[in-house]
Design an enzyme around this catalytic site. Structure first.
Site, PDB file in Angstrom:
ATOM      1  N   ASP A 298      25.300  36.614  46.694  1.00  0.00           N
ATOM      2  CA  ASP A 298      24.909  36.216  45.338  1.00  0.00           C
ATOM      3  C   ASP A 298      24.446  34.765  45.268  1.00  0.00           C
ATOM      4  O   ASP A 298      24.629  34.101  44.249  1.00  0.00           O
ATOM      5  CB  ASP A 298      26.068  36.427  44.341  1.00  0.00           C
ATOM      6  CG  ASP A 298      26.650  37.823  44.435  1.00  0.00           C
ATOM      7  OD1 ASP A 298      25.853  38.773  44.504  1.00  0.00           O
ATOM      8  OD2 ASP A 298      27.888  37.955  44.466  1.00  0.00           O
TER       9      ASP A 298
ATOM     10  N   LYS B 199      19.326  34.549  46.616  1.00  0.00           N
ATOM     11  CA  LYS B 199      18.340  34.713  47.690  1.00  0.00           C
ATOM     12  C   LYS B 199      17.046  35.313  47.156  1.00  0.00           C
ATOM     13  O   LYS B 199      15.972  35.052  47.688  1.00  0.00           O
ATOM     14  CB  LYS B 199      18.906  35.635  48.781  1.00  0.00           C
ATOM     15  CG  LYS B 199      20.071  35.027  49.527  1.00  0.00           C
ATOM     16  CD  LYS B 199      20.595  35.953  50.615  1.00  0.00           C
ATOM     17  CE  LYS B 199      21.344  37.147  50.113  1.00  0.00           C
ATOM     18  NZ  LYS B 199      22.617  36.887  49.456  1.00  0.00           N
ATOM     19  N   GLY B 200      17.152  36.119  46.088  1.00  0.00           N
ATOM     20  CA  GLY B 200      15.980  36.805  45.541  1.00  0.00           C
ATOM     21  C   GLY B 200      14.847  35.849  45.201  1.00  0.00           C
ATOM     22  O   GLY B 200      13.687  36.104  45.494  1.00  0.00           O
TER      23      GLY B 200
ATOM     24  N   GLY C 113      22.473  43.729  45.474  1.00  0.00           N
ATOM     25  CA  GLY C 113      21.676  44.072  44.304  1.00  0.00           C
ATOM     26  C   GLY C 113      20.979  42.837  43.782  1.00  0.00           C
ATOM     27  O   GLY C 113      21.573  41.769  43.753  1.00  0.00           O
TER      28      GLY C 113
ATOM     29  N   GLN D 182      24.160  40.074  51.242  1.00  0.00           N
ATOM     30  CA  GLN D 182      25.490  39.453  51.268  1.00  0.00           C
ATOM     31  C   GLN D 182      25.374  38.010  51.780  1.00  0.00           C
ATOM     32  O   GLN D 182      24.352  37.392  51.563  1.00  0.00           O
ATOM     33  CB  GLN D 182      26.488  40.282  52.103  1.00  0.00           C
ATOM     34  CG  GLN D 182      26.847  41.617  51.475  1.00  0.00           C
ATOM     35  CD  GLN D 182      25.876  42.721  51.820  1.00  0.00           C
ATOM     36  OE1 GLN D 182      25.503  42.880  52.962  1.00  0.00           O
ATOM     37  NE2 GLN D 182      25.477  43.490  50.846  1.00  0.00           N
TER      38      GLN D 182
ATOM     39  N   THR E  95      25.761  44.441  41.029  1.00  0.00           N
ATOM     40  CA  THR E  95      26.000  45.811  41.474  1.00  0.00           C
ATOM     41  C   THR E  95      27.165  46.436  40.723  1.00  0.00           C
ATOM     42  O   THR E  95      27.108  47.580  40.296  1.00  0.00           O
ATOM     43  CB  THR E  95      26.260  45.831  43.004  1.00  0.00           C
ATOM     44  OG1 THR E  95      25.057  45.444  43.651  1.00  0.00           O
ATOM     45  CG2 THR E  95      26.668  47.202  43.505  1.00  0.00           C
TER      46      THR E  95
ATOM     47  N   ARG F 298      31.355  43.066  37.956  1.00  0.00           N
ATOM     48  CA  ARG F 298      32.622  42.328  37.959  1.00  0.00           C
ATOM     49  C   ARG F 298      32.382  40.838  37.708  1.00  0.00           C
ATOM     50  O   ARG F 298      31.414  40.269  38.234  1.00  0.00           O
ATOM     51  CB  ARG F 298      33.315  42.458  39.325  1.00  0.00           C
ATOM     52  CG  ARG F 298      33.834  43.836  39.617  1.00  0.00           C
ATOM     53  CD  ARG F 298      34.464  43.899  40.996  1.00  0.00           C
ATOM     54  NE  ARG F 298      33.486  43.861  42.079  1.00  0.00           N
ATOM     55  CZ  ARG F 298      33.803  43.926  43.369  1.00  0.00           C
ATOM     56  NH1 ARG F 298      35.052  43.999  43.743  1.00  0.00           N
ATOM     57  NH2 ARG F 298      32.860  43.912  44.294  1.00  0.00           N
TER      58      ARG F 298
HETATM   59  P1  IMP Z   1      31.649  46.311  50.750  1.00  0.00           P
HETATM   60  O1  IMP Z   1      30.467  45.652  51.341  1.00  0.00           O
HETATM   61  O2  IMP Z   1      31.350  47.182  49.573  1.00  0.00           O
HETATM   62  O3  IMP Z   1      32.487  47.029  51.782  1.00  0.00           O
HETATM   63  O4  IMP Z   1      32.629  45.160  50.168  1.00  0.00           O
HETATM   64  C1  IMP Z   1      33.265  44.210  51.020  1.00  0.00           C
HETATM   65  C2  IMP Z   1      33.275  42.837  50.381  1.00  0.00           C
HETATM   66  O5  IMP Z   1      31.959  42.319  50.325  1.00  0.00           O
HETATM   67  C3  IMP Z   1      33.786  42.812  48.944  1.00  0.00           C
HETATM   68  O6  IMP Z   1      34.447  41.570  48.732  1.00  0.00           O
HETATM   69  C4  IMP Z   1      32.514  42.850  48.118  1.00  0.00           C
HETATM   70  O7  IMP Z   1      32.684  42.295  46.827  1.00  0.00           O
HETATM   71  C5  IMP Z   1      31.617  41.981  48.977  1.00  0.00           C
HETATM   72  N1  IMP Z   1      30.185  42.244  48.802  1.00  0.00           N
HETATM   73  C6  IMP Z   1      29.468  43.254  49.309  1.00  0.00           C
HETATM   74  N2  IMP Z   1      28.173  43.151  48.974  1.00  0.00           N
HETATM   75  C7  IMP Z   1      28.057  42.028  48.254  1.00  0.00           C
HETATM   76  C8  IMP Z   1      26.947  41.361  47.650  1.00  0.00           C
HETATM   77  O8  IMP Z   1      25.794  41.771  47.741  1.00  0.00           O
HETATM   78  N3  IMP Z   1      27.234  40.212  46.981  1.00  0.00           N
HETATM   79  C9  IMP Z   1      28.497  39.696  46.914  1.00  0.00           C
HETATM   80  N4  IMP Z   1      29.555  40.283  47.470  1.00  0.00           N
HETATM   81  C10 IMP Z   1      29.341  41.447  48.136  1.00  0.00           C
END
Ligand code: IMP
Length: 437
Positions: free
Chosen positions: A19, A22-23, A46, A231, A307, A310
């Site tokens: 977050d 990067k977009g 997302g 990520q 996504t 939260r």
């Molecule tokens: P997962 O990738 O759904 O398995 O989640 C693992 C961890 O990575 C959790 O703390 C998620 O909130 C975080 N996470 C996964 N994708 C993103 C993203 O695109 N942005 C921020 N946090 C992410």
């Protein structure tokens, strides 16, 4: 290589917990790329784009899809939920975006409905010890890949192969459900999964390709490639805040495995960080704050997950972690985003060191137990959106940026100054999109 020169092959990577904005950076660079490639992760990511005045949230399709000159590639390192992916395609088609410039690797792994169910069941079973995943099935899909029992896009396109793969795989998911104390009977059956897959396979078939061959053709012709990370570094499976991480290699190094190119094919790495820090999900966050500054950042920065919706945890910029991220990725240029969010704070803080429970300085490896050591700088009241010269920024904002650069040791070449696409300051002599011979 064209005689005019072109942008070097570029990786955009997040330096924090995702977050980072990067977009906006990808948007700027994609206009100069012939190929835009996602190489890891899935629909846990997302970002929101505005297409013809309407919002579209993309999770898997690279954001370069809006650049008419770029072909977008979802490479083999990505995990694809075909249902989510097809919904994204529908959204794009409805807004007049053609899909003829989109290719999906036959080697990418598929997220099945049962992967999502297992992800959610495990999170529920963990209770307070949960990872805080996005519950999109990302971890279970990568687990099956590593266990050599996964389903690839190529399998999805071949009904007999898919049937055989699912017969071996679905009992494993039933077992995982039982292990998490959930009812395996709630999982879709083999017949359900095959019926789910058939129409999605039909949609994916025209897009499926040998993307390694496509990218190597591009490399031979010297066509600029942009690799779009999802990520962030601190969510990397190996180097992040394990176990509170995602299940893929989010680092620039992940490009090589995920897209099938060599390290020498990468020309530059642009690292993206926010001017502060946020995190969604559980796990260590030394500079997290809960005071009025946190409320300000969450409200002004609209820090809610794109996504999952939260609320994001908010805090100050953590310089030692940023330096670590710069090293892990080989970052050559820094993009700092959302500077505007800090406008209006009476003071801003930078974490310049960490102390362990023994009071001694400690490194990034002990981040879970670290106490931040802060340096406080004066804040600034003026908005910064639309500033086109760094000298026009308020003096306190300039001082903040100069301090960040001095502490991190990498120049800020892009600066996000507001939510609009054009709220971006580009260092004139170091634009990473500039052609090189
Ligand atoms: P997962 O990738 O759904 O398995 O989640 C693992 C961890 O990575 C959790 O703390 C998620 O909130 C975080 N996470 C996964 N994708 C993103 C993203 O695109 N942005 C921020 N946090 C992410």
């Amino acid at each position: 290589m064209s005689s005019r020169g072109s942008m070097p092959n570029t990786v955009v990577v997040g330096l924090q917990w995702g977050d980072e904005g990067k977009g906006k950076v990808v948007d700027h660079l994609a206009a100069h790329a012939r190929w835009v490639v996602r190489f890891q992760g899935g629909n846990n990511a997302g970002h929101t784009l505005v297409v013809n005045g309407e919002k579209v949230v993309l999770h898997v399709v690279p954001s370069g899809i809006l650049q008419p000159g770029a072909t977008c590639v979802v490479a083999g390192g990505v995990v694809i939920d075909p249902a989510v992916f097809c919904t994204e395609l529908d959204g794009l088609v409805a807004r007049g975006v053609g899909l003829d410039r989109l290719r999906v690797s036959t080697e990418a792994f598929v997220i099945l409905p049962s992967h999502r169910a297992v992800d959610a069941a495990r999170e529920d079973a963990l209770g307070a010890a949960r990872i805080g995943t996005t519950r999109r099935g990302i971890g279970p899909a990568y687990e099956d890949k590593v266990a050599r029992r996964g389903v690839r896009v190529g399998d999805l396109l071949d009904p007999a192969r898919l049937d055989a793969r699912l017969r071996a795989l679905l009992p494993v998911h039933a077992h995982a459900m039982r292990g998490a104390g959930a009812d395996p009977a709630s999982l879709p059956s083999l017949a359900d999964t095959l019926a789910w897959a058939a129409p999605l396979a039909a949609r994916l078939r025209p897009l499926a390709a040998d993307t390694v061959a496509l990218l190597h053709g591009a490399l031979e012709r010297g066509e600029p490639i942009l690799f779009e990370g999802a990520q962030g570094t601190l969510l990397d499976l190996d180097h992040g805040t394990y176990p509170f991480v995602t299940s893929s290699t989010t680092l620039a190094g992940g490009v090589c495995a995920g897209a099938g190119v060599g390290p020498r094919d990468i020309g530059q790495v642009v690292g993206v960080a926010k001017a502060y820090a946020t995190r969604v999900g559980e796990g260590p966050f030394p500079t997290e704050i809960f005071d009025a500054a946190a409320d300000h950042i969450r409200r002004v920065g609209a820090e809610f997950g794109s996504t999952t919706g939260r609320p994001r945890r908010c805090g100050w910029l953590d310089i030692p972690l940023l330096r670590h991220a710069v090293r892990l990725n080989g970052v050559s240029a820094l993009a700092l985003t959302k500077l505007d969010v800090l406008s209006g704070l009476p003071a801003v803080r930078l974490c310049v060191g960490h102390r362990g429970p023994d009071g001694q300085p400690c490194g990034a490896g002990r981040v879970a137990e670290a106490e931040p050591v802060y340096e406080e700088l004066p804040g600034w009241a003026e908005p910064v959106a639309g500033v086109t010269a760094r000298d026009d920024l308020p003096a306190a904002a300039r001082a903040y940026l100069a301090r960040v650069e001095a502490l991190v040791g990498v120049p800020i070449v892009l600066l996000g100054t507001g939510p609009r696409r054009e709220d971006l300051w580009i260092r004139p002599d170091m634009d990473p999109a500039a052609p090189r011979p």
